[in-house]
Scaffold this motif. Structure first.
Motif, PDB file in Angstrom:
ATOM      1  N   PRO A 164      -5.167  -0.706  -1.144  1.00 37.56           N
ATOM      2  CA  PRO A 164      -3.910  -1.443  -1.327  1.00 37.56           C
ATOM      3  C   PRO A 164      -3.788  -2.001  -2.744  1.00 37.56           C
ATOM      4  O   PRO A 164      -4.785  -2.180  -3.454  1.00 37.56           O
ATOM      5  CB  PRO A 164      -4.021  -2.573  -0.293  1.00 37.56           C
ATOM      6  CG  PRO A 164      -4.984  -2.065   0.729  1.00 37.56           C
ATOM      7  CD  PRO A 164      -5.980  -1.233  -0.037  1.00 37.56           C
TER       8      PRO A 164
ATOM      9  N   ALA B  80       1.764   5.239   1.255  1.00 39.15           N
ATOM     10  CA  ALA B  80       1.848   5.966   2.521  1.00 39.15           C
ATOM     11  C   ALA B  80       2.044   7.440   2.226  1.00 39.15           C
ATOM     12  O   ALA B  80       2.451   7.835   1.127  1.00 39.15           O
ATOM     13  CB  ALA B  80       3.009   5.432   3.365  1.00 39.15           C
TER      14      ALA B  80
ATOM     15  N   PRO C 275      -0.251   5.225   6.599  1.00 37.73           N
ATOM     16  CA  PRO C 275      -0.896   4.702   5.391  1.00 37.73           C
ATOM     17  C   PRO C 275      -1.803   5.741   4.744  1.00 37.73           C
ATOM     18  O   PRO C 275      -2.540   6.461   5.420  1.00 37.73           O
ATOM     19  CB  PRO C 275      -1.703   3.503   5.917  1.00 37.73           C
ATOM     20  CG  PRO C 275      -0.982   3.089   7.160  1.00 37.73           C
ATOM     21  CD  PRO C 275      -0.471   4.353   7.772  1.00 37.73           C
TER      22      PRO C 275
ATOM     23  N   GLN D  17       5.697   4.942  -0.871  1.00 39.41           N
ATOM     24  CA  GLN D  17       5.576   3.686  -0.141  1.00 39.41           C
ATOM     25  C   GLN D  17       6.682   3.659   0.905  1.00 39.41           C
ATOM     26  O   GLN D  17       7.788   4.126   0.661  1.00 39.41           O
ATOM     27  CB  GLN D  17       5.696   2.480  -1.077  1.00 39.41           C
ATOM     28  CG  GLN D  17       4.521   2.336  -2.025  1.00 39.41           C
ATOM     29  CD  GLN D  17       4.573   1.030  -2.809  1.00 39.41           C
ATOM     30  OE1 GLN D  17       5.550   0.743  -3.489  1.00 39.41           O
ATOM     31  NE2 GLN D  17       3.501   0.250  -2.716  1.00 39.41           N
TER      32      GLN D  17
ATOM     33  N   ARG E 101       0.826  -1.197   0.000  1.00 39.01           N
ATOM     34  CA  ARG E 101       0.000   0.000   0.000  1.00 39.01           C
ATOM     35  C   ARG E 101       0.864   1.253   0.000  1.00 39.01           C
ATOM     36  O   ARG E 101       2.062   1.204   0.246  1.00 39.01           O
ATOM     37  CB  ARG E 101      -0.940   0.017   1.211  1.00 39.01           C
ATOM     38  CG  ARG E 101      -0.251  -0.074   2.552  1.00 39.01           C
ATOM     39  CD  ARG E 101      -1.269  -0.144   3.680  1.00 39.01           C
ATOM     40  NE  ARG E 101      -0.632  -0.440   4.954  1.00 39.01           N
ATOM     41  CZ  ARG E 101      -1.285  -0.539   6.112  1.00 39.01           C
ATOM     42  NH1 ARG E 101      -2.589  -0.379   6.138  1.00 39.01           N
ATOM     43  NH2 ARG E 101      -0.640  -0.828   7.223  1.00 39.01           N
TER      44      ARG E 101
END
Length: 376
Positions: A305, A91, A299, A108, A89
């Protein structure tokens, strides 16, 4: 305030210290649209003409992941012999800078799409050095600042700055090596060879033109020294956005000499970013380098995701081109040329990434050593 220090010779630096490098290479992908919106990525447009509420970070604007960007990231990871995450996922990397319109970068952090790989690079004498890859992750590029009124084009001494957000949001892949140890006096050569081989690989994959002079591929050179016999790494410096193969080598060499001079004089290396100056081959201090926790990663709540299916990954793996190093070695044998002549042909751009003469795009054959062919 910048402190001037006399460099020690390169030989004296290596007599006392082992260099340890880490290379971070950013590659702009050649997608038609940005990573999280539909704005064009075409180069050369009027400043701020390729923006929208999403890439400008306007309240309520929601991002959507560029599928071609994800596909390109997987191809790069596979070509670097990485493991491809079954689930990862995005961030938010939080920091304030004028060319970041959202005040965070979508990137990420602890869940990259590709990790644990390697790239074999060939040095000028034929020795092959393996560079271990820590990760390759997806993120977006920042905007572009133009500092006006100063003598150097940098923010220090400028009267004002102009901002162009056309580049903000263009897809990036950041490829991060593990600590590169054991190169010794050849560390700068290894750095140059790695970036050169990575550039050839990226071009062969067709995911980017990787033109360093246009900023499509940029290298951050992290370097530290440790006294012989020690295991603990020294404090590192990070020379940012080096944009040519020659400059990568020169930046690494200069920093080895500078670190050694500081340590020999009883000084302390500051963990900081530095700027490379092409005209002098030297670096100067930028800013104190943050640690990961300073970016307050968390996140990205507006993106789902990414979970590439194993079938898709294997389909992409099956379509990968031949590795550039393997191709060169194969052509050397087929054409019965030595390493020096092959390097001369590469330097002269005598054949394209498919391994044939530039002029004769049909049948592939060894071009003359002078890079001139009569088949076109």
């Amino acid at each position: 305030m910048t402190t001037t220090i006399d460099l020690v010779s390169y030989e004296d630096a290596l007599a006392s210290y082992d260099p340890v490098m880490g290379l971070e290479v950013h590659v702009e992908l050649g997608t038609k649209t940005k990573m999280f919106c539909g704005c064009s990525t075409e180069l050369g447009a009027e400043p701020n003409s390729q923006t929208c509420p999403t890439c400008l970070g306007m309240p309520g604007a929601l991002p959507v992941v560029n599928a071609t960007g994800v596909e390109s990231a997987i191809k790069i990871g596979l070509a670097l012999h990485c493991e491809i995450a079954e689930w990862c996922r995005f961030a938010r990397k939080n920091y304030f800078y004028p060319d970041m319109p959202k005040n965070f970068q979508t990137s990420q952090y602890d869940e990259p799409i590709a990790f644990n790989g390697y790239l074999d690079v060939q040095l000028e004498d034929g020795e092959v050095f393996r560079v271990e890859i820590e990760r390759a992750h997806m993120e977006e590029d920042t905007g572009k600042s133009l500092h006006v009124g100063g003598a150097t084009g940098r923010i220090h001494g400028a009267s004002h700055s102009l901002l162009d957000y056309n580049r903000a949001g263009i897809p990036l892949i950041e490829i991060v090596t593990k600590p590169i140890e054991g190169a010794g006096e050849r560390a700068p050569e290894v750095a140059k060879a790695y970036v050169a081989e990575l550039r050839e690989l990226i071009k062969a994959l067709g995911v980017s033109e990787a033109r360093m002079e246009q900023g499509q591929m940029r290298c951050d050179v992290n370097l530290s020294l440790r006294p012989h016999g020690r295991e603990k790494f020294g404090t590192r410096s990070e020379t940012k956005n080096v944009n040519s193969l020659r400059s990568v080598e020169r930046a690494a060499r200069f920093e080895i000499q500078r670190h050694a001079a500081v340590l020999n004089s009883g000084g302390t290396i500051i963990q900081e970013t530095r700027h490379f100056h092409e005209d002098t081959g030297s670096t100067t201090s930028g800013r104190v380098k943050e640690e990961a926790e300073d970016y307050r990663y968390f996140p990205e709540p507006d993106l789902v995701p990414v979970a590439p299916s194993r079938e898709w990954v294997e389909e992409l793996r099956a379509g990968l081109p031949e590795q550039p190093l393997a191709r060169r070695n194969r052509l050397r044998e087929e054409w019965d040329v030595n390493a020096h002549d092959m390097q001369s042909m590469l330097n002269a751009w005598a054949f394209d990434t498919l391994g044939g003469c530039i002029a004769g795009r049909g049948a592939r054959h060894p071009p003359p050593a002078w890079g001139v062919c009569g088949c076109g």
